[in-house]
Scaffold this motif. Structure first.
Motif, mmCIF file in Angstrom:
data_model
loop_
_atom_site.group_PDB
_atom_site.id
_atom_site.type_symbol
_atom_site.label_atom_id
_atom_site.label_comp_id
_atom_site.label_asym_id
_atom_site.label_seq_id
_atom_site.Cartn_x
_atom_site.Cartn_y
_atom_site.Cartn_z
ATOM 1 N N SER A 47 0.811 -1.213 0.000
ATOM 2 C CA SER A 47 0.000 0.000 0.000
ATOM 3 C C SER A 47 0.846 1.265 0.000
ATOM 4 C CB SER A 47 -0.933 0.012 1.208
ATOM 5 O OG SER A 47 -0.179 0.067 2.396
ATOM 6 N N GLY A 48 2.104 1.151 0.354
ATOM 7 C CA GLY A 48 2.965 2.321 0.363
ATOM 8 C C GLY A 48 2.947 3.044 1.698
ATOM 9 N N GLU A 49 1.833 2.978 2.405
ATOM 10 C CA GLU A 49 1.746 3.619 3.704
ATOM 11 C C GLU A 49 1.464 2.554 4.751
ATOM 12 O OE1 GLU A 49 -0.851 6.943 4.179
ATOM 13 O OE2 GLU A 49 -0.420 7.670 2.182
ATOM 14 N N ALA A 50 2.292 2.517 5.764
ATOM 15 C CA ALA A 50 2.074 1.582 6.860
ATOM 16 C C ALA A 50 1.013 2.155 7.793
ATOM 17 C CB ALA A 50 3.375 1.347 7.616
ATOM 18 N N GLU A 51 0.242 1.276 8.393
ATOM 19 C CA GLU A 51 -0.748 1.714 9.365
ATOM 20 C C GLU A 51 -0.024 2.355 10.543
ATOM 21 O OE1 GLU A 51 -4.202 1.574 9.569
ATOM 22 O OE2 GLU A 51 -4.062 1.130 7.429
ATOM 23 N N PRO A 52 -0.506 3.494 11.014
ATOM 24 C CA PRO A 52 0.158 4.128 12.150
ATOM 25 C C PRO A 52 -0.010 3.285 13.418
ATOM 26 C CG PRO A 52 -1.802 5.370 11.495
ATOM 27 C CD PRO A 52 -1.616 4.270 10.505
ATOM 28 N N GLU A 53 1.028 3.268 14.215
ATOM 29 C CA GLU A 53 1.010 2.511 15.464
ATOM 30 C C GLU A 53 0.370 3.362 16.558
ATOM 31 O OE1 GLU A 53 2.094 -0.661 16.139
ATOM 32 O OE2 GLU A 53 2.307 -0.864 13.971
ATOM 33 N N PRO A 54 -0.465 2.754 17.405
ATOM 34 C CA PRO A 54 -1.049 3.515 18.513
ATOM 35 C C PRO A 54 0.024 3.934 19.515
ATOM 36 C CG PRO A 54 -2.042 1.316 18.329
ATOM 37 C CD PRO A 54 -0.949 1.400 17.326
ATOM 38 N N GLY A 55 -0.129 5.118 20.023
ATOM 39 C CA GLY A 55 0.815 5.647 21.003
ATOM 40 C C GLY A 55 0.113 5.968 22.306
ATOM 41 N N GLU A 56 0.377 7.134 22.806
ATOM 42 C CA GLU A 56 -0.156 7.592 24.085
ATOM 43 C C GLU A 56 -1.674 7.808 24.002
ATOM 44 O OE1 GLU A 56 0.230 11.671 26.768
ATOM 45 O OE2 GLU A 56 1.643 11.297 25.158
ATOM 46 N N VAL A 57 -2.351 7.592 25.133
ATOM 47 C CA VAL A 57 -3.771 7.918 25.252
ATOM 48 C C VAL A 57 -3.881 9.144 26.140
ATOM 49 C CG1 VAL A 57 -6.035 7.155 26.065
ATOM 50 C CG2 VAL A 57 -4.506 5.528 24.936
ATOM 51 N N LEU A 58 -4.474 10.200 25.606
ATOM 52 C CA LEU A 58 -4.640 11.455 26.333
ATOM 53 C C LEU A 58 -6.050 11.490 26.910
ATOM 54 C CD1 LEU A 58 -3.644 14.317 27.102
ATOM 55 C CD2 LEU A 58 -4.497 15.069 24.867
ATOM 56 N N VAL A 59 -6.157 11.344 28.227
ATOM 57 C CA VAL A 59 -7.453 11.347 28.909
ATOM 58 C C VAL A 59 -7.756 12.762 29.369
ATOM 59 C CG1 VAL A 59 -8.801 10.389 30.817
ATOM 60 C CG2 VAL A 59 -7.075 8.973 29.675
ATOM 61 N N MET A 60 -8.959 13.242 29.044
ATOM 62 C CA MET A 60 -9.361 14.594 29.425
ATOM 63 C C MET A 60 -10.481 14.547 30.447
ATOM 64 S SD MET A 60 -9.027 16.572 25.847
ATOM 65 C CE MET A 60 -9.504 15.234 24.789
ATOM 66 N N ASP A 61 -10.549 15.570 31.258
ATOM 67 C CA ASP A 61 -11.615 15.664 32.256
ATOM 68 C C ASP A 61 -12.955 15.830 31.550
ATOM 69 O OD1 ASP A 61 -9.861 15.514 34.425
ATOM 70 O OD2 ASP A 61 -9.516 17.689 34.406
ATOM 71 N N PRO A 62 -14.016 15.275 32.142
ATOM 72 C CA PRO A 62 -15.352 15.424 31.543
ATOM 73 C C PRO A 62 -15.800 16.886 31.503
ATOM 74 C CG PRO A 62 -15.347 13.713 33.223
ATOM 75 C CD PRO A 62 -14.034 14.409 33.320
ATOM 76 N N VAL A 63 -16.612 17.208 30.514
ATOM 77 C CA VAL A 63 -17.212 18.545 30.393
ATOM 78 C C VAL A 63 -18.721 18.386 30.306
ATOM 79 C CG1 VAL A 63 -15.227 19.632 29.282
ATOM 80 C CG2 VAL A 63 -16.970 18.557 27.872
ATOM 81 N N GLN A 64 -19.432 19.448 30.664
ATOM 82 C CA GLN A 64 -20.887 19.446 30.548
ATOM 83 C C GLN A 64 -21.270 20.217 29.291
ATOM 84 O OE1 GLN A 64 -19.436 19.766 33.702
ATOM 85 N NE2 GLN A 64 -20.073 17.649 34.012
ATOM 86 N N VAL A 65 -22.141 19.600 28.507
ATOM 87 C CA VAL A 65 -22.597 20.186 27.251
ATOM 88 C C VAL A 65 -24.099 20.419 27.363
ATOM 89 C CG1 VAL A 65 -22.812 19.808 24.771
ATOM 90 C CG2 VAL A 65 -20.802 18.951 25.979
#
Length: 145
Positions: A47-65
């Motif tokens: 395909s020419g492009e390799a699938e990107p490897e998963p890295g860090e998970v950025l967890v964010m505080d909940p928000v009210q919508v």
């Protein structure tokens, strides 16, 4: 007067049969080569492009919508970043989440299909806003009232 004899029809029929057989063989060979080339193109070529490897998970505080009719949604998200991505600022993700979910009906958000469709839309938008550095989004909290 001299006469030349024309070849008999049996000879021309034999020539036609061998010529026709060759044409069929060439046509068959072309079809097989096209099929093989198509199979390689769609199934085996790199395909020419390799699938990107998963890295860090950025967890964010909940928000009210704010939702429709005075209801609200408390939503928490986490971003699955690609390997080697610069530490992402979560402000774009929170802004996009608020834009996408604001003003919706609470009954709409409890439907699984709708929630999945909104999540896919959020992933698409964040992929664009973070220039391909976000692989996926996880809901860490999803409460309506």
């Amino acid at each position: 007067m001299s006469t030349t004899t024309l070849p008999t029809t049996a000879t021309t029929e034999e020539d036609a049969k061998t010529g026709g057989g060759r044409k069929k063989l060439v046509l068959l060979l072309v079809v097989v080569l096209l099929a093989a080339g198509s199979a390689w193109w769609f199934l085996l070529r790199p395909s020419g492009e390799a699938e990107p490897e998963p890295g860090e998970v950025l967890v964010m505080d909940p928000v009210q919508v704010n939702l429709a009719d005075g209801h609200y949604l408390s939503i928490g998200i986490a971003l699955q970043l690609v390997e080697g991505a610069a530490h992402a600022d979560g402000s774009k993700a929170l802004d996009t989440t608020i834009e996408l979910f604001s003003g919706r009906e609470p009954d709409e958000l409890v439907k699984v299909k709708t929630r999945h469709a909104l999540k896919e839309q959020l992933v698409e938008e964040l992929d664009h806003r973070y220039h391909g550095e976000v692989l996926d989004v996880y809901f860490t909290q999803f409460v309506t009232q």
